[in-house]
Design a protein around this motif. Structure first.
Motif, PDB file in Angstrom:
ATOM      1  N   ILE A 145      19.647 -44.412  22.301  1.00 18.05           N
ATOM      2  CA  ILE A 145      21.097 -44.312  22.080  1.00 18.05           C
ATOM      3  C   ILE A 145      21.247 -42.892  23.077  1.00 18.05           C
ATOM      4  O   ILE A 145      22.046 -43.029  23.265  1.00 18.05           O
ATOM      5  CB  ILE A 145      21.542 -43.386  20.108  1.00 18.05           C
ATOM      6  N   SER A 146      20.260 -41.665  22.767  1.00 16.73           N
ATOM      7  CA  SER A 146      19.367 -40.384  23.906  1.00 16.73           C
ATOM      8  C   SER A 146      19.837 -40.971  24.829  1.00 16.73           C
ATOM      9  O   SER A 146      20.440 -40.440  26.423  1.00 16.73           O
ATOM     10  CB  SER A 146      18.799 -39.693  23.119  1.00 16.73           C
ATOM     11  N   ILE A 147      19.009 -42.352  25.105  1.00 13.82           N
ATOM     12  CA  ILE A 147      18.807 -42.727  27.280  1.00 13.82           C
ATOM     13  C   ILE A 147      20.564 -43.281  27.060  1.00 13.82           C
ATOM     14  O   ILE A 147      21.367 -42.975  28.414  1.00 13.82           O
ATOM     15  CB  ILE A 147      19.019 -44.034  27.253  1.00 13.82           C
ATOM     16  N   LEU A 148      21.598 -43.362  26.383  1.00 16.86           N
ATOM     17  CA  LEU A 148      22.758 -44.542  26.872  1.00 16.86           C
ATOM     18  C   LEU A 148      23.512 -42.783  26.782  1.00 16.86           C
ATOM     19  O   LEU A 148      24.682 -42.822  27.774  1.00 16.86           O
ATOM     20  CB  LEU A 148      23.571 -45.249  25.714  1.00 16.86           C
ATOM     21  N   ILE A 149      23.449 -42.093  25.664  1.00 16.57           N
ATOM     22  CA  ILE A 149      24.023 -40.819  25.813  1.00 16.57           C
ATOM     23  C   ILE A 149      24.111 -40.128  27.388  1.00 16.57           C
ATOM     24  O   ILE A 149      24.931 -39.810  27.937  1.00 16.57           O
ATOM     25  CB  ILE A 149      23.622 -39.861  25.041  1.00 16.57           C
ATOM     26  N   TYR A 150      22.482 -39.816  27.944  1.00 22.80           N
ATOM     27  CA  TYR A 150      22.791 -39.448  29.277  1.00 22.80           C
ATOM     28  C   TYR A 150      23.251 -40.530  30.142  1.00 22.80           C
ATOM     29  O   TYR A 150      23.531 -39.488  31.390  1.00 22.80           O
ATOM     30  CB  TYR A 150      21.098 -39.320  29.122  1.00 22.80           C
ATOM     31  N   LEU A 151      23.147 -41.847  30.238  1.00 24.98           N
ATOM     32  CA  LEU A 151      24.095 -42.558  31.260  1.00 24.98           C
ATOM     33  C   LEU A 151      25.599 -41.907  31.169  1.00 24.98           C
ATOM     34  O   LEU A 151      26.681 -42.267  32.608  1.00 24.98           O
ATOM     35  CB  LEU A 151      23.603 -43.857  30.936  1.00 24.98           C
ATOM     36  N   ILE A 152      26.079 -41.690  30.403  1.00 25.55           N
ATOM     37  CA  ILE A 152      27.478 -42.160  29.928  1.00 25.55           C
ATOM     38  C   ILE A 152      27.188 -40.915  30.578  1.00 25.55           C
ATOM     39  O   ILE A 152      28.455 -40.618  31.201  1.00 25.55           O
ATOM     40  CB  ILE A 152      27.907 -42.314  28.517  1.00 25.55           C
ATOM     41  N   LEU A 153      27.548 -39.568  30.046  1.00 22.38           N
ATOM     42  CA  LEU A 153      27.507 -38.458  30.751  1.00 22.38           C
ATOM     43  C   LEU A 153      27.103 -38.375  32.163  1.00 22.38           C
ATOM     44  O   LEU A 153      28.286 -37.815  32.934  1.00 22.38           O
ATOM     45  CB  LEU A 153      27.033 -36.753  30.006  1.00 22.38           C
ATOM     46  N   PHE A 154      26.243 -39.338  33.000  1.00 26.00           N
ATOM     47  CA  PHE A 154      25.930 -39.225  34.085  1.00 26.00           C
ATOM     48  C   PHE A 154      27.017 -39.487  34.987  1.00 26.00           C
ATOM     49  O   PHE A 154      27.177 -39.517  36.329  1.00 26.00           O
ATOM     50  CB  PHE A 154      25.028 -39.665  34.975  1.00 26.00           C
ATOM     51  N   ALA A 155      27.361 -40.480  34.450  1.00 22.37           N
ATOM     52  CA  ALA A 155      28.522 -41.252  35.126  1.00 22.37           C
ATOM     53  C   ALA A 155      29.906 -40.428  34.649  1.00 22.37           C
ATOM     54  O   ALA A 155      31.014 -40.980  36.274  1.00 22.37           O
ATOM     55  CB  ALA A 155      29.291 -42.945  33.857  1.00 22.37           C
ATOM     56  N   ILE A 156      30.639 -39.938  33.701  1.00 22.65           N
ATOM     57  CA  ILE A 156      31.039 -39.668  33.948  1.00 22.65           C
ATOM     58  C   ILE A 156      31.272 -38.105  34.495  1.00 22.65           C
ATOM     59  O   ILE A 156      32.037 -37.538  35.702  1.00 22.65           O
ATOM     60  CB  ILE A 156      31.512 -38.480  32.637  1.00 22.65           C
ATOM     61  N   LEU A 157      30.193 -37.623  34.802  1.00 21.89           N
ATOM     62  CA  LEU A 157      29.858 -36.528  35.529  1.00 21.89           C
ATOM     63  C   LEU A 157      29.643 -37.059  37.468  1.00 21.89           C
ATOM     64  O   LEU A 157      30.566 -36.434  38.090  1.00 21.89           O
ATOM     65  CB  LEU A 157      28.269 -36.037  35.968  1.00 21.89           C
ATOM     66  N   ILE A 158      29.694 -38.353  37.268  1.00 21.51           N
ATOM     67  CA  ILE A 158      29.668 -38.831  38.956  1.00 21.51           C
ATOM     68  C   ILE A 158      31.270 -39.283  39.295  1.00 21.51           C
ATOM     69  O   ILE A 158      31.575 -39.008  40.087  1.00 21.51           O
ATOM     70  CB  ILE A 158      29.095 -40.181  39.173  1.00 21.51           C
ATOM     71  N   ALA A 159      31.859 -40.367  38.228  1.00 13.23           N
ATOM     72  CA  ALA A 159      33.435 -40.114  37.830  1.00 13.23           C
ATOM     73  C   ALA A 159      34.614 -38.537  38.225  1.00 13.23           C
ATOM     74  O   ALA A 159      34.983 -38.525  39.274  1.00 13.23           O
ATOM     75  CB  ALA A 159      34.114 -40.231  37.239  1.00 13.23           C
ATOM     76  N   ALA A 160      33.622 -37.721  37.770  1.00 17.67           N
ATOM     77  CA  ALA A 160      34.696 -36.338  38.419  1.00 17.67           C
ATOM     78  C   ALA A 160      34.203 -35.691  39.184  1.00 17.67           C
ATOM     79  O   ALA A 160      35.343 -35.178  40.139  1.00 17.67           O
ATOM     80  CB  ALA A 160      34.004 -35.685  37.185  1.00 17.67           C
ATOM     81  N   ILE A 161      33.243 -36.311  40.316  1.00 14.12           N
ATOM     82  CA  ILE A 161      33.194 -35.448  41.871  1.00 14.12           C
ATOM     83  C   ILE A 161      33.938 -36.136  42.415  1.00 14.12           C
ATOM     84  O   ILE A 161      34.048 -35.544  43.067  1.00 14.12           O
ATOM     85  CB  ILE A 161      31.157 -35.560  41.559  1.00 14.12           C
ATOM     86  N   ILE A 162      33.587 -37.657  42.233  1.00 14.01           N
ATOM     87  CA  ILE A 162      34.659 -38.725  43.108  1.00 14.01           C
ATOM     88  C   ILE A 162      35.673 -38.702  43.054  1.00 14.01           C
ATOM     89  O   ILE A 162      36.708 -37.905  44.537  1.00 14.01           O
ATOM     90  CB  ILE A 162      34.147 -39.617  42.843  1.00 14.01           C
ATOM     91  N   PHE A 163      36.556 -38.112  41.788  1.00 11.56           N
ATOM     92  CA  PHE A 163      38.015 -38.046  41.845  1.00 11.56           C
ATOM     93  C   PHE A 163      37.982 -36.266  41.965  1.00 11.56           C
ATOM     94  O   PHE A 163      39.662 -36.124  42.137  1.00 11.56           O
ATOM     95  CB  PHE A 163      38.200 -38.040  40.755  1.00 11.56           C
ATOM     96  N   ASN A 164      37.380 -36.082  42.379  1.00 13.21           N
ATOM     97  CA  ASN A 164      37.593 -33.815  42.224  1.00 13.21           C
ATOM     98  C   ASN A 164      37.991 -34.259  43.911  1.00 13.21           C
ATOM     99  O   ASN A 164      38.354 -33.426  44.453  1.00 13.21           O
ATOM    100  CB  ASN A 164      36.833 -33.178  42.129  1.00 13.21           C
ATOM    101  N   ASN A 165      37.257 -35.075  44.273  1.00 11.06           N
ATOM    102  CA  ASN A 165      36.913 -34.716  46.286  1.00 11.06           C
ATOM    103  C   ASN A 165      38.246 -35.423  46.707  1.00 11.06           C
ATOM    104  O   ASN A 165      38.449 -35.359  48.032  1.00 11.06           O
ATOM    105  CB  ASN A 165      35.628 -34.799  46.513  1.00 11.06           C
ATOM    106  N   LYS A 166      39.259 -36.346  46.294  1.00 12.38           N
ATOM    107  CA  LYS A 166      39.850 -37.511  46.591  1.00 12.38           C
ATOM    108  C   LYS A 166      41.191 -36.225  46.964  1.00 12.38           C
ATOM    109  O   LYS A 166      41.860 -35.339  46.771  1.00 12.38           O
ATOM    110  CB  LYS A 166      40.428 -38.037  45.472  1.00 12.38           C
TER     111      LYS A 166
END
Length: 166
Positions: A145-166
């Motif tokens: 569960i801890s690893i999954l939470i890390y992966l979800i937060l990492f995916a949200i961070l990457i998505a926020a960076i991608i959508f913020n740069n457009k």
């Protein structure tokens, strides 16, 4: 009035010690817990428990809450990987001033959990140490569960960076 000075050598953080069904706050000294218990009785019943947090009913809910509060587990308390549970009970006959030294036996191959060093007469009612297999399985789930939470937060961070740069 009889006084018992009970010294627990190298206790773990999640070890609970009861004197006649009363939980006392210890004095910490050099990594050991020292309890001063005064009673009018000639005998005192001592119970020592160590129960893993993972074996409680709503362990996943508490783990997720504390995982997020403790900055993604950085400041979170580490769980006992061995998942050892202890149950100890003994009756000790007291004199006016009594001293008892209890040692926690770490070796898992030794079936006894606690060893008492005293000149007093005592009767051990229960002295067991066992590995909680269900808690070990739950601990593996918590790591997942801890690893999954890390992966979800990492995916949200990457998505926020991608959508913020457009």
């Amino acid at each position: 009035m009889n006084t018992l000075i009970f010294k627990m050598m190298n206790p773990t953080n999640d070890m609970w010690i009861y004197f006649d069904n009363k939980l006392l706050k210890p004095q910490k000294k050099y990594g050991h817990d020292i309890y001063n218990y005064k009673t009018n009785k000639d005998m005192v019943e001592i119970k020592i428990y160590k129960i893993n947090e993972v074996s409680f009913k709503h362990y996943i809910l508490f783990h997720i809450i504390f995982f997020l509060i403790s900055v993604l587990g950085l400041f979170n308390k580490r769980y006992d990987k061995r998942c050892i549970e202890i149950k100890y009970a003994a009756n000790i006959k007291l004199i006016e001033s009594s001293t008892v030294v209890a040692k926690y036996i770490i070796d898992i191959n030794n079936p006894d959990a606690i060893e008492l060093e005293t000149d007093l007469c005592y009767e051990v009612i229960e002295n067991t140490k066992q590995i909680n297999v269900e808690a070990k399985k739950r601990l593996k789930r918590l790591r997942l569960i801890s690893i999954l939470i890390y992966l979800i937060l990492f995916a949200i961070l990457i998505a926020a960076i991608i959508f913020n740069n457009k």
